[in-house]
Design a protein around this motif. Structure first.
Motif, short mmCIF file in Angstrom:
data_model
loop_
_atom_site.label_atom_id
_atom_site.label_comp_id
_atom_site.label_asym_id
_atom_site.label_seq_id
_atom_site.Cartn_x
_atom_site.Cartn_y
_atom_site.Cartn_z
N VAL A 24 0.84 -1.21 0.00
CA VAL A 24 0.00 0.00 0.00
C VAL A 24 0.87 1.25 0.00
O VAL A 24 0.63 2.20 -0.76
CB VAL A 24 -0.96 0.00 1.21
CG1 VAL A 24 -1.69 1.34 1.32
CG2 VAL A 24 -1.96 -1.14 1.10
N LYS A 25 1.91 1.27 0.84
CA LYS A 25 2.81 2.43 0.88
C LYS A 25 3.48 2.65 -0.47
O LYS A 25 3.61 3.79 -0.94
CB LYS A 25 3.87 2.22 1.96
CG LYS A 25 3.37 2.39 3.37
CD LYS A 25 4.51 2.25 4.37
CE LYS A 25 4.05 2.53 5.78
NZ LYS A 25 5.17 2.43 6.75
N GLU A 26 3.90 1.56 -1.11
CA GLU A 26 4.55 1.67 -2.42
C GLU A 26 3.56 2.21 -3.46
O GLU A 26 3.90 3.09 -4.26
CB GLU A 26 5.08 0.30 -2.85
CG GLU A 26 5.71 0.31 -4.23
CD GLU A 26 5.95 -1.09 -4.76
OE1 GLU A 26 6.19 -1.22 -5.98
OE2 GLU A 26 5.87 -2.06 -3.99
N ALA A 27 2.34 1.68 -3.45
CA ALA A 27 1.34 2.10 -4.44
C ALA A 27 0.98 3.57 -4.28
O ALA A 27 0.84 4.30 -5.26
CB ALA A 27 0.09 1.22 -4.33
N PHE A 28 0.82 4.02 -3.04
CA PHE A 28 0.48 5.42 -2.77
C PHE A 28 1.70 6.34 -2.89
O PHE A 28 1.56 7.55 -2.84
CB PHE A 28 -0.15 5.56 -1.38
CG PHE A 28 -1.62 5.26 -1.32
CD1 PHE A 28 -2.55 6.27 -1.18
CD2 PHE A 28 -2.08 3.95 -1.42
CE1 PHE A 28 -3.91 5.99 -1.12
CE2 PHE A 28 -3.44 3.66 -1.35
CZ PHE A 28 -4.36 4.68 -1.21
N ASP A 29 2.88 5.74 -3.04
CA ASP A 29 4.13 6.48 -3.14
C ASP A 29 4.29 7.41 -1.94
O ASP A 29 4.58 8.61 -2.08
CB ASP A 29 4.18 7.29 -4.45
CG ASP A 29 5.58 7.83 -4.76
OD1 ASP A 29 6.55 7.27 -4.22
OD2 ASP A 29 5.69 8.80 -5.52
#
Length: 452
Positions: free
Chosen positions: A397-402
């Motif tokens: 999730v953190k990666e996707a939301f950058d």
């Protein structure tokens, strides 16, 4: 007229059933599961089925129409019986058109703002004493139902781009044949139905082609994808763009200025100001002056769950909003930050829909929460099981939301405890979801936070 609803418990379906009942139709219906508020509302009008389930014997030859809800399956036993008997079968948008084909039809479409723009138009029409019918996607203050059908010469319709029924794969807004229309913008959604952005965008091109020749579409002048669609369209209709009005924010209140007169609003945010301009243009076509329209907007409180104020004190405002797609999320966060520049913002959103939870789509959320001072994403762990989707966790999730500083929760009680523990001095809280945060009572949460 005698009509039967297959899947009568749906939000739009039960409202249409009540509207036809009020019009004097004989209405029956079935469903395998009905929840509140549909149960209470159907019961109030004597339309609640005696028991849940599907009963082919209800499909009698004297039915004038069978109305099929999206919740039903193509092999539904009542649907099969209606098909065997050769009865007229409609999706609810088809039947709304059937009841309004002799009216002036206003259709509000777009990936965001549909409910709010429709609500603004209805509010202004009601203030002007106009006679009108409507179909809107939320319960509105001052309106008994979400659908009204009468002998009025005008109908205002919220034009959803999702599919019409299990056996009619056309988007709902393709069926209304608008005389007047709004397109608020295009941002990819419903990826389970429209697997590419190009496929999704095409639905808006088709919508314009379904409009009555000589009609008028008002479109948001700040949306690049929409402007490309409009520029490429050759339909014989008028295409007029709308933009932000003249406004200022004074002490947390947004004020529109028109011809040196000021109109303080209860709603705020640039997306809502664009919504107001869309509604103003439509109302101008319906004989409402700009002054009368803006005057009516002074008392417009917004549609349910659209930047709805749950509570406030001197240091904190707490809002809930239906925002769940990337574009809606970004616009809603921007609205609160712009309205309260001296307060920090805790923004908490729930990933809940099929599209938003899809791993391939999730990267569309990159950067959309960057304006929040404290960003939180919640996924109820049970949602993956219910939707039969592959689960993922915090790192993805953190990666996707950058957004490395983003916080992630998947248990409602842990999220609720965390939100209660925060210091809200000179901070606002924004809760965004099309779900219910795993059953968290947001009104109760707001009371506990504000009374700390």
């Amino acid at each position: 007229m005698k009509v039967h609803f297959i899947a009568i418990g749906g939000s739009a379906m039960h409202n249409l059933a009540i509207a036809l009942h009020k019009k004097g139709f004989i209405v029956s219906g079935s469903d395998d599961a009905i929840y509140e508020p549909s149960v209470s509302r159907l019961s109030r009008y004597g339309l609640l089925p005696e028991q849940n389930g599907w009963y082919p014997e209800k499909i009698t030859p004297d039915l004038d129409a069978v109305i099929l809800g999206m919740h039903a399956r193509p092999d539904n036993p009542e649907l099969l019986e209606a098909q065997q008997k050769g009865l007229k079968i409609f999706s609810y948008p088809e039947y709304v058109y059937e009841q309004s084909k002799d009216k002036l039809r206003v259709v509000v479409g777009g990936s965001h703002g549909k409910t709010t723009i429709t609500s603004m138009i209805l509010h202004a029409l009601q203030a002007a004493g106009k006679d009108f019918d409507y179909l809107v996607g939320a319960q509105l203050q001052g309106f008994d139902t979400m659908v009204k059908l009468s002998d009025a010469p005008l109908i205002v319709i919220e034009g959803d781009e999702y599919l019409s029924s299990p056996i009619d794969r056309r988007p709902k807004f393709h069926l209304y044949k608008a005389n007047l229309a709004v397109l608020s913008g295009i941002a990819w959604d419903h990826i389970n139905v429209f697997p590419t952005f190009e496929n999704y965008t095409e639905q808006f091109e088709i919508f314009i082609q379904t409009m009555v020749p000589g009609g008028t579409v008002f479109y948001a002048g700040n949306d690049e994808a929409l402007q490309k669609v409009i520029a490429a369209n050759t339909s014989k209709i008028n295409k007029i763009k709308y933009q932000l009005p003249q406004y200022e924010v004074v002490n947390g209140i947004t004020i529109i200025t028109y011809k040196e007169k000021q109109y303080p609003l209860e709603v705020f945010g640039e997306h809502n100001l664009l919504n107001i301009e869309a509604a103003r243009n439509i109302c101008g076509e319906l004989g409402i002056s700009t002054d009368d329209f803006y005057s009516s907007m002074v008392t417009f409180k917004g549609a349910a769950c659209r930047l709805e104020l749950l509570g406030k004190n001197e240091a904190t405002n707490i809002y809930k909003d239906f925002a769940h797609s990337p574009s809606k999320l970004k616009a809603t966060i921007n609205a609160v930050k712009s309205q309260f520049p001296d307060r920090k913002l805790i923004a908490c959103m729930e990933l809940h829909t099929f599209s938003s939870l899809n791993k391939e789509f999730l990267h569309e959320y990159a950067g959309c929460m960057n304006e929040a001072d404290h960003a939180i994403v919640f996924i109820d762990a049970h949602t993956f099981i219910q939707k039969k989707m592959e689960p993922y966790g915090e790192d993805f999730v953190k990666e996707a939301f950058d957004m490395p500083t983003l916080q992630f929760y998947n248990q409602p009680e842990v999220l609720e405890a965390f939100l209660q523990q925060q210091d809200y001095t000179d901070k606002n809280l924004l809760l965004m979801s099309s779900g219910n945060f795993g059953g968290v009572d947001l009104n109760d949460l707001a009371v506990k936070i504000l009374n700390k």
